[in-house]
Scaffold this motif. Sequence first.
Motif, mmCIF file in Angstrom:
data_model
loop_
_atom_site.group_PDB
_atom_site.id
_atom_site.type_symbol
_atom_site.label_atom_id
_atom_site.label_comp_id
_atom_site.label_asym_id
_atom_site.label_seq_id
_atom_site.Cartn_x
_atom_site.Cartn_y
_atom_site.Cartn_z
ATOM 1 N N THR A 126 0.823 -1.210 0.000
ATOM 2 C CA THR A 126 0.000 0.000 0.000
ATOM 3 C C THR A 126 0.859 1.263 0.000
ATOM 4 N N HIS A 127 1.764 1.405 -0.943
ATOM 5 C CA HIS A 127 2.687 2.539 -0.958
ATOM 6 C C HIS A 127 1.982 3.851 -1.318
ATOM 7 N N MET A 128 0.849 3.805 -1.961
ATOM 8 C CA MET A 128 0.106 5.021 -2.278
ATOM 9 C C MET A 128 -0.985 5.287 -1.245
ATOM 10 N N LEU A 129 -0.860 4.620 -0.116
ATOM 11 C CA LEU A 129 -1.858 4.759 0.938
ATOM 12 C C LEU A 129 -1.937 6.199 1.429
ATOM 13 N N GLU A 130 -3.165 6.685 1.655
ATOM 14 C CA GLU A 130 -3.391 8.001 2.226
ATOM 15 C C GLU A 130 -4.085 7.846 3.573
ATOM 16 N N GLY A 131 -3.874 8.807 4.456
ATOM 17 C CA GLY A 131 -4.543 8.753 5.753
ATOM 18 C C GLY A 131 -3.702 9.416 6.822
ATOM 19 N N ARG A 132 -4.126 9.233 8.058
ATOM 20 C CA ARG A 132 -3.448 9.843 9.199
ATOM 21 C C ARG A 132 -3.040 8.744 10.170
ATOM 22 N N LEU A 133 -1.778 8.751 10.554
ATOM 23 C CA LEU A 133 -1.264 7.821 11.554
ATOM 24 C C LEU A 133 -1.231 8.549 12.887
ATOM 25 N N HIS A 134 -2.090 8.137 13.808
ATOM 26 C CA HIS A 134 -2.168 8.767 15.129
ATOM 27 C C HIS A 134 -1.842 7.719 16.175
ATOM 28 N N LEU A 135 -0.765 7.939 16.936
ATOM 29 C CA LEU A 135 -0.352 6.944 17.915
ATOM 30 C C LEU A 135 0.146 7.618 19.178
ATOM 31 N N GLY A 136 0.216 6.829 20.230
ATOM 32 C CA GLY A 136 0.845 7.263 21.462
ATOM 33 C C GLY A 136 2.167 6.548 21.625
ATOM 34 N N ALA A 137 3.137 7.227 22.204
ATOM 35 C CA ALA A 137 4.446 6.618 22.445
ATOM 36 C C ALA A 137 4.918 7.014 23.827
ATOM 37 N N SER A 138 5.457 6.043 24.569
ATOM 38 C CA SER A 138 6.008 6.370 25.874
ATOM 39 C C SER A 138 7.305 7.161 25.685
ATOM 40 N N MET A 139 7.802 7.740 26.775
ATOM 41 C CA MET A 139 8.780 8.820 26.693
ATOM 42 C C MET A 139 10.030 8.486 25.870
ATOM 43 N N THR A 140 10.729 7.414 26.242
ATOM 44 C CA THR A 140 11.973 7.099 25.532
ATOM 45 C C THR A 140 11.704 6.783 24.067
ATOM 46 N N VAL A 141 10.668 5.999 23.808
ATOM 47 C CA VAL A 141 10.330 5.636 22.422
ATOM 48 C C VAL A 141 9.979 6.884 21.632
ATOM 49 N N GLY A 142 9.132 7.731 22.229
ATOM 50 C CA GLY A 142 8.655 8.910 21.518
ATOM 51 C C GLY A 142 9.694 9.986 21.325
ATOM 52 N N GLU A 143 10.637 10.105 22.261
ATOM 53 C CA GLU A 143 11.633 11.175 22.181
ATOM 54 C C GLU A 143 12.872 10.778 21.393
ATOM 55 N N TYR A 144 13.267 9.486 21.441
ATOM 56 C CA TYR A 144 14.572 9.106 20.908
ATOM 57 C C TYR A 144 14.533 8.021 19.830
ATOM 58 N N ILE A 145 13.483 7.201 19.811
ATOM 59 C CA ILE A 145 13.466 6.070 18.871
ATOM 60 C C ILE A 145 12.623 6.392 17.636
ATOM 61 N N LEU A 146 11.349 6.664 17.856
ATOM 62 C CA LEU A 146 10.441 6.830 16.722
ATOM 63 C C LEU A 146 10.778 8.023 15.826
ATOM 64 N N PRO A 147 11.276 9.163 16.371
ATOM 65 C CA PRO A 147 11.632 10.248 15.441
ATOM 66 C C PRO A 147 12.639 9.823 14.384
ATOM 67 N N ARG A 148 13.523 8.875 14.695
ATOM 68 C CA ARG A 148 14.500 8.392 13.717
ATOM 69 C C ARG A 148 13.876 7.448 12.691
ATOM 70 N N LEU A 149 12.703 6.898 13.029
ATOM 71 C CA LEU A 149 12.046 5.940 12.141
ATOM 72 C C LEU A 149 10.915 6.564 11.339
ATOM 73 N N LEU A 150 10.310 7.616 11.879
ATOM 74 C CA LEU A 150 9.182 8.227 11.184
ATOM 75 C C LEU A 150 9.615 8.908 9.885
ATOM 76 N N GLY A 151 10.870 9.381 9.846
ATOM 77 C CA GLY A 151 11.382 9.970 8.612
ATOM 78 C C GLY A 151 11.436 8.968 7.474
ATOM 79 N N PRO A 152 12.137 7.828 7.668
ATOM 80 C CA PRO A 152 12.154 6.799 6.606
ATOM 81 C C PRO A 152 10.756 6.281 6.268
#
Length: 303
Positions: free
Chosen positions: A88-114
């Motif tokens: 589904t590479h042409m998928l459209e929509g909104r990804l809304h999630l919750g992330a705990s502190m370490t994941v949200g501050e240091y892990i996921l920002p590096r993955l959300l770009g790719p």
Amino acid sequence: MALNFHQLHIFYTVAEKGSFSYAAQALHMTQPAVTMQVQSLEDYFGTKLFHRSTKKIELSEAGRTLLPFAKRSIDLIKETDISMSKFTHMLEGRLHLGASMTVGEYILPRLLGPFGKEYPNISISMKVINTRQILDEVLNHQLNFGIVEAEVHHPDVHVEAVMNDELMLIVPKDHPLADMPVVTLEEMLKYPFVLREQGSGTRTVMEEELARAGCDPGDMKIVMELGSTGAVKSAVEADLGISILSQSSLKHEAALGVLVVKKIEGVCFTRSFHAIYLNSTILPISAVTFLTFLRERDLSQWL
């Protein structure tokens, strides 16, 4: 009238919640709409699926027979979404999630770009709060899903490991432990600690592993508890105490030499980051696609 999955999903949710009103809340529908869909399903089969009273509802014999088929249909839809998400590479929509502190501050920002480069038409919204708050918001239907640091145990919640991590001891650069080739638990416990707050995944994992190693976390000299990993790192850098944090959050400070990262002899704080969501939830395809991305990619290239 034809049988449809939507009605089976509503029926299953009512049965699981034991209430039309709770099912309506979980499905983000009005109670009359839920009741109408169940009645339509009863009309289709020509039999009652629930026995209703003023205080509670119970499955009828027909409802108990239908329940495992409804669950199988939900599981099949989930499996279908997972299998198809990689296309589904042409998928459209909104990804809304919750992330705990370490994941949200240091892990996921590096993955959300790719992820965003691969799926450019999915917009991303992430709420960063601690593990206990993530669980509460998932249970209260404020979040579809979250990624948390500590494993969650709740009968209504699906928990799946999606990434791995390790906690490490951190000390200021001029601390007595900084130059020790081996740091033991006994040596570590001589010094004051600055820790994340109770309820955080990092704190929970640390305490559980120390207990497994025969160390009572109550023996730690805790001088400060702080609500973010960044605040803990700043306090350690200021020589207010030592701490135990995710190695993923320490790369910048370790590279600059302002903090020293150490292993503790005989203790391994390995853990997994977990995706959590309600068992009855059919996740939006954007969320399924993101979880598939975490499961199947070599994340080390970005972390």
